[in-house]
Design a protein around this motif. Structure first.
Motif, PDB file in Angstrom:
ATOM      1  N   THR A  65       6.843 -12.408 -10.471  1.00  0.00           N
ATOM      2  CA  THR A  65       7.666 -11.437 -11.193  1.00  0.00           C
ATOM      3  C   THR A  65       8.289 -12.078 -12.421  1.00  0.00           C
ATOM      4  O   THR A  65       8.272 -11.492 -13.512  1.00  0.00           O
ATOM      5  CB  THR A  65       8.756 -10.861 -10.272  1.00  0.00           C
ATOM      6  OG1 THR A  65       8.136 -10.239  -9.149  1.00  0.00           O
ATOM      7  CG2 THR A  65       9.609  -9.825 -10.999  1.00  0.00           C
ATOM      8  N   THR A  77      14.359  -9.929  -4.544  1.00  0.00           N
ATOM      9  CA  THR A  77      13.540  -9.232  -3.564  1.00  0.00           C
ATOM     10  C   THR A  77      14.364  -8.113  -2.931  1.00  0.00           C
ATOM     11  O   THR A  77      15.497  -8.345  -2.505  1.00  0.00           O
ATOM     12  CB  THR A  77      13.072 -10.194  -2.452  1.00  0.00           C
ATOM     13  OG1 THR A  77      12.415 -11.304  -3.042  1.00  0.00           O
ATOM     14  CG2 THR A  77      12.142  -9.499  -1.474  1.00  0.00           C
ATOM     15  N   GLU A  79      12.539  -5.760  -0.735  1.00  0.00           N
ATOM     16  CA  GLU A  79      11.804  -5.380   0.474  1.00  0.00           C
ATOM     17  C   GLU A  79      10.663  -6.348   0.669  1.00  0.00           C
ATOM     18  O   GLU A  79      10.056  -6.817  -0.291  1.00  0.00           O
ATOM     19  CB  GLU A  79      11.266  -3.948   0.331  1.00  0.00           C
ATOM     20  CG  GLU A  79      10.678  -3.360   1.606  1.00  0.00           C
ATOM     21  CD  GLU A  79       9.195  -3.673   1.811  1.00  0.00           C
ATOM     22  OE1 GLU A  79       8.753  -3.616   2.969  1.00  0.00           O
ATOM     23  OE2 GLU A  79       8.500  -3.979   0.840  1.00  0.00           O
ATOM     24  N   SER A  80      10.376  -6.660   1.938  1.00  0.00           N
ATOM     25  CA  SER A  80       9.256  -7.538   2.257  1.00  0.00           C
ATOM     26  C   SER A  80       8.708  -7.154   3.615  1.00  0.00           C
ATOM     27  O   SER A  80       9.469  -6.901   4.550  1.00  0.00           O
ATOM     28  CB  SER A  80       9.715  -9.001   2.263  1.00  0.00           C
ATOM     29  OG  SER A  80       8.615  -9.857   2.484  1.00  0.00           O
ATOM     30  N   HIS A 102       1.721  -3.529  -8.302  1.00  0.00           N
ATOM     31  CA  HIS A 102       2.422  -2.659  -9.264  1.00  0.00           C
ATOM     32  C   HIS A 102       3.333  -3.533 -10.109  1.00  0.00           C
ATOM     33  O   HIS A 102       4.067  -4.371  -9.573  1.00  0.00           O
ATOM     34  CB  HIS A 102       3.255  -1.616  -8.497  1.00  0.00           C
ATOM     35  CG  HIS A 102       4.274  -0.910  -9.339  1.00  0.00           C
ATOM     36  ND1 HIS A 102       3.945   0.072 -10.236  1.00  0.00           N
ATOM     37  CD2 HIS A 102       5.617  -1.062  -9.417  1.00  0.00           C
ATOM     38  CE1 HIS A 102       5.051   0.504 -10.840  1.00  0.00           C
ATOM     39  NE2 HIS A 102       6.072  -0.159 -10.356  1.00  0.00           N
ATOM     40  N   ARG A 103       3.284  -3.351 -11.416  1.00  0.00           N
ATOM     41  CA  ARG A 103       4.189  -4.059 -12.318  1.00  0.00           C
ATOM     42  C   ARG A 103       4.849  -3.042 -13.225  1.00  0.00           C
ATOM     43  O   ARG A 103       4.304  -2.666 -14.252  1.00  0.00           O
ATOM     44  CB  ARG A 103       3.432  -5.112 -13.141  1.00  0.00           C
ATOM     45  CG  ARG A 103       2.992  -6.289 -12.275  1.00  0.00           C
ATOM     46  CD  ARG A 103       2.295  -7.351 -13.067  1.00  0.00           C
ATOM     47  NE  ARG A 103       0.984  -6.837 -13.484  1.00  0.00           N
ATOM     48  CZ  ARG A 103       0.180  -7.465 -14.315  1.00  0.00           C
ATOM     49  NH1 ARG A 103       0.537  -8.614 -14.848  1.00  0.00           N
ATOM     50  NH2 ARG A 103      -0.982  -6.956 -14.631  1.00  0.00           N
ATOM     51  N   THR A 107      10.628  -2.047 -10.956  1.00  0.00           N
ATOM     52  CA  THR A 107      10.200  -2.776  -9.762  1.00  0.00           C
ATOM     53  C   THR A 107       8.806  -3.357  -9.986  1.00  0.00           C
ATOM     54  O   THR A 107       8.034  -2.864 -10.809  1.00  0.00           O
ATOM     55  CB  THR A 107      10.135  -1.877  -8.504  1.00  0.00           C
ATOM     56  OG1 THR A 107       9.188  -0.834  -8.726  1.00  0.00           O
ATOM     57  CG2 THR A 107      11.487  -1.315  -8.131  1.00  0.00           C
ATOM     58  N   VAL A 109       5.601  -4.916  -7.332  1.00  0.00           N
ATOM     59  CA  VAL A 109       5.158  -5.078  -5.952  1.00  0.00           C
ATOM     60  C   VAL A 109       4.009  -6.079  -5.945  1.00  0.00           C
ATOM     61  O   VAL A 109       3.062  -5.951  -6.723  1.00  0.00           O
ATOM     62  CB  VAL A 109       4.712  -3.731  -5.333  1.00  0.00           C
ATOM     63  CG1 VAL A 109       4.278  -3.931  -3.892  1.00  0.00           C
ATOM     64  CG2 VAL A 109       5.831  -2.696  -5.432  1.00  0.00           C
ATOM     65  N   THR A 126       3.590  -8.211   1.700  1.00  0.00           N
ATOM     66  CA  THR A 126       3.784  -7.305   0.573  1.00  0.00           C
ATOM     67  C   THR A 126       5.279  -7.228   0.306  1.00  0.00           C
ATOM     68  O   THR A 126       6.059  -6.995   1.226  1.00  0.00           O
ATOM     69  CB  THR A 126       3.242  -5.898   0.896  1.00  0.00           C
ATOM     70  OG1 THR A 126       1.863  -6.019   1.268  1.00  0.00           O
ATOM     71  CG2 THR A 126       3.371  -4.971  -0.314  1.00  0.00           C
ATOM     72  N   GLN A 127       5.666  -7.490  -0.937  1.00  0.00           N
ATOM     73  CA  GLN A 127       7.082  -7.470  -1.267  1.00  0.00           C
ATOM     74  C   GLN A 127       7.347  -6.702  -2.553  1.00  0.00           C
ATOM     75  O   GLN A 127       6.485  -6.648  -3.435  1.00  0.00           O
ATOM     76  CB  GLN A 127       7.640  -8.875  -1.373  1.00  0.00           C
ATOM     77  CG  GLN A 127       7.196  -9.613  -2.611  1.00  0.00           C
ATOM     78  CD  GLN A 127       7.653 -11.048  -2.628  1.00  0.00           C
ATOM     79  OE1 GLN A 127       6.989 -11.909  -2.100  1.00  0.00           O
ATOM     80  NE2 GLN A 127       8.806 -11.292  -3.244  1.00  0.00           N
ATOM     81  N   THR A 128       8.539  -6.142  -2.602  1.00  0.00           N
ATOM     82  CA  THR A 128       8.993  -5.432  -3.788  1.00  0.00           C
ATOM     83  C   THR A 128      10.116  -6.229  -4.425  1.00  0.00           C
ATOM     84  O   THR A 128      11.064  -6.635  -3.757  1.00  0.00           O
ATOM     85  CB  THR A 128       9.503  -4.021  -3.415  1.00  0.00           C
ATOM     86  OG1 THR A 128       8.464  -3.325  -2.727  1.00  0.00           O
ATOM     87  CG2 THR A 128       9.905  -3.246  -4.657  1.00  0.00           C
ATOM     88  N   GLN A 129       9.957  -6.467  -5.719  1.00  0.00           N
ATOM     89  CA  GLN A 129      10.973  -7.170  -6.505  1.00  0.00           C
ATOM     90  C   GLN A 129      11.647  -6.164  -7.431  1.00  0.00           C
ATOM     91  O   GLN A 129      10.962  -5.395  -8.114  1.00  0.00           O
ATOM     92  CB  GLN A 129      10.324  -8.270  -7.348  1.00  0.00           C
ATOM     93  CG  GLN A 129       9.715  -9.402  -6.573  1.00  0.00           C
ATOM     94  CD  GLN A 129      10.740 -10.346  -5.994  1.00  0.00           C
ATOM     95  OE1 GLN A 129      10.642 -10.693  -4.836  1.00  0.00           O
ATOM     96  NE2 GLN A 129      11.703 -10.765  -6.763  1.00  0.00           N
TER      97      GLN A 129
END
Length: 133
Positions: A65, A77, A79-80, A102-103, A107, A109, A126-129
């Protein structure tokens, strides 16, 4: 100092330094790194602890990220999720390959495939930044 050396230097005194993450490749489309499965990173049975796997993958997603952020932005972060699919024994090396799903501007992912050097999948993370000002 090249980008890999710069990342390594910035993280050596932080938790990724405790894991002894070694960055192998760093670009906006992919981050690759490795860790040696040491006894202090294992659970009973001399198998790499799930928390170590998650921390490894979280670090790769955060670095990915950062390489994609505009100047003045930061990330955390939010979500992970981890699917554990195999084991890595003490003394082995695991490789993480982190690629974008996804960029966006708010967010990003990332999916990290964690595998043994022989290519056996240990986990998918899988994580969401969140992108912050």
């Amino acid at each position: 100092m090249d980008m890999l050396a710069g990342i390594q230097e910035q993280l050596k005194e932080l938790f990724p330094g405790v894991l002894d993450i070694q960055f192998l490749e760093a670009a906006p489309e992919i981050i690759k790194a490795s860790i040696i499965v040491r006894p202090d990173l294992c659970k009973a049975g001399a198998i790499l602890h799930g928390g170590a796997i998650m921390a490894f993958a979280d670090t790769l997603g955060a670095v990915a990220t950062l390489l994609n952020l505009p100047s003045g932005k930061w990330t955390t972060t939010i979500e992970s999720k981890t699917n554990f699919l195999g084991a890595a024994k003490v003394g082995s090396v695991v490789i993480g390959e982190c690629t974008p799903l996804h960029r966006g501007s708010r967010t990003m992912v990332w999916q990290t495939k964690v595998m043994t050097e022989a290519g056996k999948v240990v986990a998918y993370v899988t994580q969401t930044q969140m992108v912050m000002e």
